[in-house]
Design an enzyme around this catalytic site. Structure first.
Site, PDB file in Angstrom:
ATOM      1  N   SER A 186      -3.707   9.291  -3.049  1.00  0.00           N
ATOM      2  CA  SER A 186      -4.619  10.397  -2.764  1.00  0.00           C
ATOM      3  C   SER A 186      -5.445  10.844  -3.970  1.00  0.00           C
ATOM      4  O   SER A 186      -6.478  11.473  -3.790  1.00  0.00           O
ATOM      5  CB  SER A 186      -3.827  11.582  -2.206  1.00  0.00           C
ATOM      6  OG  SER A 186      -2.786  11.939  -3.080  1.00  0.00           O
ATOM      7  N   HIS A 214      -4.066   9.070   4.247  1.00  0.00           N
ATOM      8  CA  HIS A 214      -5.493   8.894   3.931  1.00  0.00           C
ATOM      9  C   HIS A 214      -6.049   7.578   4.470  1.00  0.00           C
ATOM     10  O   HIS A 214      -7.187   7.229   4.172  1.00  0.00           O
ATOM     11  CB  HIS A 214      -5.711   8.963   2.415  1.00  0.00           C
ATOM     12  CG  HIS A 214      -5.555  10.342   1.873  1.00  0.00           C
ATOM     13  ND1 HIS A 214      -6.563  11.277   1.886  1.00  0.00           N
ATOM     14  CD2 HIS A 214      -4.478  10.959   1.328  1.00  0.00           C
ATOM     15  CE1 HIS A 214      -6.127  12.408   1.358  1.00  0.00           C
ATOM     16  NE2 HIS A 214      -4.862  12.242   1.009  1.00  0.00           N
ATOM     17  N   LYS A 245      -6.383  15.049   8.474  1.00  0.00           N
ATOM     18  CA  LYS A 245      -7.463  14.483   7.660  1.00  0.00           C
ATOM     19  C   LYS A 245      -8.524  13.883   8.597  1.00  0.00           C
ATOM     20  O   LYS A 245      -9.355  14.617   9.094  1.00  0.00           O
ATOM     21  CB  LYS A 245      -6.869  13.510   6.653  1.00  0.00           C
ATOM     22  CG  LYS A 245      -5.803  14.227   5.805  1.00  0.00           C
ATOM     23  CD  LYS A 245      -5.279  13.425   4.678  1.00  0.00           C
ATOM     24  CE  LYS A 245      -4.021  14.025   4.063  1.00  0.00           C
ATOM     25  NZ  LYS A 245      -4.102  15.432   3.670  1.00  0.00           N
TER      26      LYS A 245
END
Ligand code: PLP
Length: 398
Positions: A186, A214, A245
């Site tokens: 990240s 992610h 996300k």
């Protein structure tokens, strides 16, 4: 410092805050007025927003908003209980079936967040007779899960396969061994060496777990994550994803075998002791999944923007580290310089967060940028222009 015996029991809080301020590490987040968007208003200033994980720009998408509204009308605003007591709503299970199909696994299990998915799963799987082998840059939720589990921790240097092998050799004889990595890291935006790690896990009989927070909705031709990207469907035991996300709402999940999901439903403490999602969150996540499956051009646009912005930063002379994804750090090194760069960018209309120790190692401070599918070329051209101008003024580039 406060004098023992003369202060209140919470006086240490003032001391700690003073110490943080003295070291330049005190933080209070900027305030977002209105909705999360590619260009929005933080602390009263209109800025190009390069800080969110709203990868596909869905946080204010009309279909997601409508799905949330409809779910409130039909199911109300709360689930009313912990999942394992009375809060297991039909819409939670529908979402789980859809997520399992998306991840090409037998089953999936929702958690309240990506954090609880990682921490709750690791802590449920391992105990003091076990060993966890973990990349040094893994997310805090993995680290906390490892600590909670009581298992012996063996940390290998970032992406160092030979070192991971040595850890696994040392772990021989343990009751259970878990090999765990972020799929996309990240703070650096690089990919885990998942094929090699998976082969190692097989060789040593270790459980292979990847945190694709992610990567889900971002990496892989259909956005299924690093497992899809590397062609490893069926070879990774546990995949974690987030709904916070690319999915633009809230939540986490584990995708894997049916017995794994049943085990976790019975053992993972966030599922046993914390209330499940409001139904509107599950409905929003379902609407996001519909869009991700229907519109692969969303992911293509994210990557177009990523290439444009990353190339632009490189041409300006910035060092973007080892990034391979939309997370693109501008490596600065010095901590106060990174924070000053971030502040100057903000004043000039670009919001990109300065990140320093302890989030990243000392001497590796950076300003982290994340573009989204929602940014226009004009937004990104403007951001590059500002980065170049401020970078030259600060003599970070020539
Ligand atoms: C790699 C990684 N894993 C897990 C999480 C936690 O996810 P969530 O925000 O959904 O709790 C994050 C960040 O927020 C992350 O960056």
């Amino acid at each position: 410092m406060s004098t023992p015996g003369t202060s209140t029991p919470l006086a240490f809080v003032d001391d700690e805050l003073a110490a943080l301020r003295a070291r330049g590490l005190y933080r209070w987040p900027r305030e977002l007025a209105g909705e999360q968007a590619p260009v929005c208003v933080y602390d009263g200033r209109r800025v190009v927003n390069l800080c969110s994980n709203n990868y596909l720009g869905l946080a204010n998408h009309a279909r997601l908003k409508e799905a949330a509204r409809r779910a409130i009308d039909v199911y109300g605003v709360g689930s009313g209980a912990v999942r394992t007591i009375a809060g297991n709503m039909a819409i939670h299970q529908i979402l789980e079936r859809r997520l399992a199909a998306f991840k090409r696994t037998e089953a999936a299990l929702l958690y309240q967040s990506g954090f609880t998915a990682n921490a709750g799963t690791v802590a449920a799987l391992l105990g003091k007779d076990d060993v966890v082998v973990s990349d040094e840059l893994n997310h805090a939720s993995i680290i906390d899960g490892c600590r909670l589990s009581g298992a012996e921790r063996k940390i290998f240097p970032h992406k160092d396969i030979a070192a991971a092998r040595r850890c696994l050799e040392e772990a021989r004889g343990a009751r259970r061994v878990l090999l765990i990595t972020d799929g996309v890291f990240s703070m650096d935006g690089d990919l885990a060496p998942l094929p090699q790690l998976t082969t190692l896990a097989r060789e040593f009989g270790a459980i292979m777990m990847v945190d694709d927070a992610h990567a889900s909705g971002v990496v892989g031709a259909a956005g299924r994550g690093t497992v899809e990207h590397f062609g490893l469907h069926g070879k990774v035991d546990i995949q974690v994803g987030t709904l916070s996300k690319a999915w633009a709402c809230l939540g986490g999940y584990v995708a894997g075998s049916r017995p794994l999901v049943e085990f976790l439903m019975n053992r993972a403490r966030p599922l046993l002791f914390s209330t499940s999602h409001p139904p509107s969150v599950a409905a929003t996540a379902l609407a996001a999944l519909d869009l991700i499956e229907e519109a692969p051009d969303l992911i293509a646009r994210l990557w177009d923007n990523t290439r444009y912005f990353k190339t632009g930063l490189g041409e300006l002379g910035f060092d973007t580290g080892a990034s391979e994804t939309p997370i693109t750090p501008v490596m600065i090194g010095d901590e106060s310089e990174a924070m000053r760069f971030s502040d100057r960018l903000f004043e000039a209309g670009v919001f990109a967060l300065g990140i320093a120790y302890p989030t990243v190692p000392r001497g590796k401070a950076r300003v982290r940028t994340i573009v989204t599918a929602g940014h226009t070329r004009d937004d990104l051209a403007q951001a590059l222009d500002v980065c170049g101008r401020v970078g030259r003024e600060m003599r970070l580039i020539r």
